[in-house]
Design an enzyme around this catalytic site. Structure first.
Site, PDB file in Angstrom:
ATOM      1  N   LYS A 187       0.781  -1.272   0.014  1.00 24.59           N
ATOM      2  CA  LYS A 187      -0.040  -0.001  -0.016  1.00 24.59           C
ATOM      3  C   LYS A 187       0.783   1.229   0.070  1.00 24.59           C
ATOM      4  O   LYS A 187       1.984   1.318   0.329  1.00 24.59           O
ATOM      5  CB  LYS A 187      -0.969   0.034   1.183  1.00 24.59           C
ATOM      6  CG  LYS A 187      -1.855  -1.167   1.211  1.00 24.59           C
ATOM      7  CD  LYS A 187      -3.013  -1.141   2.241  1.00 24.59           C
ATOM      8  CE  LYS A 187      -4.212  -2.251   2.285  1.00 24.59           C
ATOM      9  NZ  LYS A 187      -4.973  -2.074   3.529  1.00 24.59           N
ATOM     10  N   TYR A 203     -12.191  -2.052  -3.693  1.00 21.01           N
ATOM     11  CA  TYR A 203     -12.867  -2.025  -2.334  1.00 21.01           C
ATOM     12  C   TYR A 203     -14.238  -2.100  -2.179  1.00 21.01           C
ATOM     13  O   TYR A 203     -14.776  -1.640  -1.075  1.00 21.01           O
ATOM     14  CB  TYR A 203     -11.970  -1.090  -1.511  1.00 21.01           C
ATOM     15  CG  TYR A 203     -10.603  -1.597  -0.902  1.00 21.01           C
ATOM     16  CD1 TYR A 203     -10.579  -2.841  -0.219  1.00 21.01           C
ATOM     17  CD2 TYR A 203      -9.529  -1.017  -0.981  1.00 21.01           C
ATOM     18  CE1 TYR A 203      -9.452  -3.279   0.419  1.00 21.01           C
ATOM     19  CE2 TYR A 203      -8.274  -1.387  -0.394  1.00 21.01           C
ATOM     20  CZ  TYR A 203      -8.179  -2.373   0.175  1.00 21.01           C
ATOM     21  OH  TYR A 203      -7.007  -2.878   0.813  1.00 21.01           O
ATOM     22  N   ASN A 233      -1.808   0.541   6.644  1.00 15.67           N
ATOM     23  CA  ASN A 233      -1.595  -0.651   7.120  1.00 15.67           C
ATOM     24  C   ASN A 233      -0.677  -1.329   6.386  1.00 15.67           C
ATOM     25  O   ASN A 233      -0.447  -2.704   6.311  1.00 15.67           O
ATOM     26  CB  ASN A 233      -2.506  -1.647   7.920  1.00 15.67           C
ATOM     27  CG  ASN A 233      -3.554  -2.053   6.866  1.00 15.67           C
ATOM     28  OD1 ASN A 233      -3.647  -1.764   5.941  1.00 15.67           O
ATOM     29  ND2 ASN A 233      -4.537  -2.660   7.297  1.00 15.67           N
ATOM     30  N   HIS A 285      -2.333  -5.564   1.535  1.00 12.65           N
ATOM     31  CA  HIS A 285      -3.587  -5.908   1.530  1.00 12.65           C
ATOM     32  C   HIS A 285      -3.317  -7.435   1.042  1.00 12.65           C
ATOM     33  O   HIS A 285      -2.491  -7.744   0.237  1.00 12.65           O
ATOM     34  CB  HIS A 285      -4.368  -5.329   0.275  1.00 12.65           C
ATOM     35  CG  HIS A 285      -5.444  -6.298  -0.112  1.00 12.65           C
ATOM     36  ND1 HIS A 285      -6.654  -6.341   0.344  1.00 12.65           N
ATOM     37  CD2 HIS A 285      -5.550  -7.103  -1.363  1.00 12.65           C
ATOM     38  CE1 HIS A 285      -7.608  -7.078  -0.308  1.00 12.65           C
ATOM     39  NE2 HIS A 285      -6.936  -7.530  -1.190  1.00 12.65           N
ATOM     40  N   GLU A 311      -9.654 -10.898  -7.629  1.00 11.07           N
ATOM     41  CA  GLU A 311      -8.716  -9.550  -7.405  1.00 11.07           C
ATOM     42  C   GLU A 311      -7.575  -9.898  -8.358  1.00 11.07           C
ATOM     43  O   GLU A 311      -6.861  -9.006  -8.894  1.00 11.07           O
ATOM     44  CB  GLU A 311      -8.246  -9.662  -5.897  1.00 11.07           C
ATOM     45  CG  GLU A 311      -9.184  -9.188  -4.988  1.00 11.07           C
ATOM     46  CD  GLU A 311      -8.749  -9.326  -3.495  1.00 11.07           C
ATOM     47  OE1 GLU A 311     -10.129  -8.989  -2.569  1.00 11.07           O
ATOM     48  OE2 GLU A 311      -7.952  -9.497  -3.174  1.00 11.07           O
TER      49      GLU A 311
HETATM   50  P1  ATP Z   1      -7.172  -5.871   3.488  1.00 20.32           P
HETATM   51  O1  ATP Z   1      -8.473  -6.305   2.897  1.00 20.32           O
HETATM   52  O2  ATP Z   1      -6.472  -4.511   2.985  1.00 20.32           O
HETATM   53  O3  ATP Z   1      -6.072  -7.180   3.294  1.00 20.32           O
HETATM   54  P2  ATP Z   1      -7.980  -6.937   5.932  1.00 20.32           P
HETATM   55  O4  ATP Z   1      -8.679  -7.852   5.264  1.00 20.32           O
HETATM   56  O5  ATP Z   1      -6.827  -7.133   7.107  1.00 20.32           O
HETATM   57  O6  ATP Z   1      -7.041  -6.102   4.942  1.00 20.32           O
HETATM   58  P3  ATP Z   1     -10.591  -5.687   6.114  1.00 20.32           P
HETATM   59  O7  ATP Z   1     -11.634  -5.687   7.068  1.00 20.32           O
HETATM   60  O8  ATP Z   1     -10.861  -6.062   4.906  1.00 20.32           O
HETATM   61  O9  ATP Z   1      -9.083  -5.809   6.590  1.00 20.32           O
HETATM   62  O10 ATP Z   1     -10.584  -3.863   5.686  1.00 20.32           O
HETATM   63  C1  ATP Z   1      -9.699  -3.513   4.343  1.00 20.32           C
HETATM   64  C2  ATP Z   1      -8.929  -2.449   4.821  1.00 20.32           C
HETATM   65  O11 ATP Z   1      -9.649  -1.094   5.223  1.00 20.32           O
HETATM   66  C3  ATP Z   1      -7.914  -2.514   5.765  1.00 20.32           C
HETATM   67  O12 ATP Z   1      -6.790  -3.217   5.435  1.00 20.32           O
HETATM   68  C4  ATP Z   1      -7.830  -1.048   6.259  1.00 20.32           C
HETATM   69  O13 ATP Z   1      -6.747  -0.593   5.268  1.00 20.32           O
HETATM   70  C5  ATP Z   1      -9.094  -0.507   6.195  1.00 20.32           C
HETATM   71  N1  ATP Z   1      -9.776  -0.338   7.159  1.00 20.32           N
HETATM   72  C6  ATP Z   1     -10.225  -1.448   8.037  1.00 20.32           C
HETATM   73  N2  ATP Z   1     -10.937  -1.121   9.183  1.00 20.32           N
HETATM   74  C7  ATP Z   1     -10.603   0.171   9.209  1.00 20.32           C
HETATM   75  C8  ATP Z   1     -10.833   1.111  10.216  1.00 20.32           C
HETATM   76  N3  ATP Z   1     -11.708   0.879  11.371  1.00 20.32           N
HETATM   77  N4  ATP Z   1     -10.472   2.515   9.947  1.00 20.32           N
HETATM   78  C9  ATP Z   1      -9.876   2.858   8.937  1.00 20.32           C
HETATM   79  N5  ATP Z   1      -9.588   1.942   7.956  1.00 20.32           N
HETATM   80  C10 ATP Z   1     -10.122   0.511   8.223  1.00 20.32           C
HETATM   81 MG    MG Z   2      -9.968  -7.589   3.470  1.00 22.56          MG
END
Ligand code: ATP
Ligand code: MG
Length: 137
Positions: free
Chosen positions: A9, A49, A112, A115, A126
């Site tokens: 990211k 997303y 973070n 992804h 994806e």
């Molecule tokens: P990713 O899908 O990016 O691999 P993940 O599966 O661990 O991450 P998801 O729940 O799918 O997490 O959320 C997708 C992305 O949205 C997260 O990686 C983060 O960048 C963002 N995100 C998730 N929760 C929050 C939050 N509470 N506040 C801000 N951003 C968030």
């Molecule tokens: Mg995810």
């Protein structure tokens, strides 16, 4: 062997962490079988997303994903989807296990660093969002 879609990211590409993150994947036995650096538009990030469209952080997430280049990649290996998520660590770096990518590099729950696809169906969708079959070797 399984394949999964990974994204390094903007927070990580800006801090020049691509090589350090790729080393974590390779040490875990994941092979990078496709990789390119692209700069997403906010609209493209929104499509990627779309499952999160109703979540309160959606607009911020799309804005962030379009804020700088990302590195999109296909990782291959035995149990690649689960293995990649293990190497990534928990979504919130405060909860991520020591040694994981997010524990070492992530700045916040939103920014973070990586992804990873979460299931075989989403991995297939994806991967085809970013790559043609011939680009995966
Ligand atoms: P990713 O899908 O990016 O691999 P993940 O599966 O661990 O991450 P998801 O729940 O799918 O997490 O959320 C997708 C992305 O949205 C997260 O990686 C983060 O960048 C963002 N995100 C998730 N929760 C929050 C939050 N509470 N506040 C801000 N951003 C968030
Ligand atoms: Mg995810």
């Amino acid at each position: 062997t399984e394949r999964t879609l990974s994204i390094i990211k903007p927070d990580a590409t800006k801090r020049n962490l691509t090589g350090k993150i790729n080393a974590k994947f390779e040490e875990a036995g994941l092979r990078i079988v496709a990789q390119k650096r692209i700069h997403l538009t906010k609209a493209q990030a929104g499509i990627f997303y779309k499952v999160h469209a109703e979540r309160p952080f959606y607009d911020e997430l799309c804005e962030f994903m379009a804020s700088a280049p990302v590195v999109v990649q296909v990782l291959e290996g035995e149990g690649a989807i689960a293995k990649n998520r293990e190497v990534m660590g928990a979504t919130n770096p405060a909860d991520a296990a020591p040694g994981t990518i997010r524990a070492e590099f992530a700045e916040s729950v939103g920014e973070n660093s990586v992804h990873g696809s979460d299931a075989p169906e989403t991995a297939a969708e994806e991967i085809s969002f970013f790559f043609a079959g011939l680009e995966i070797v």
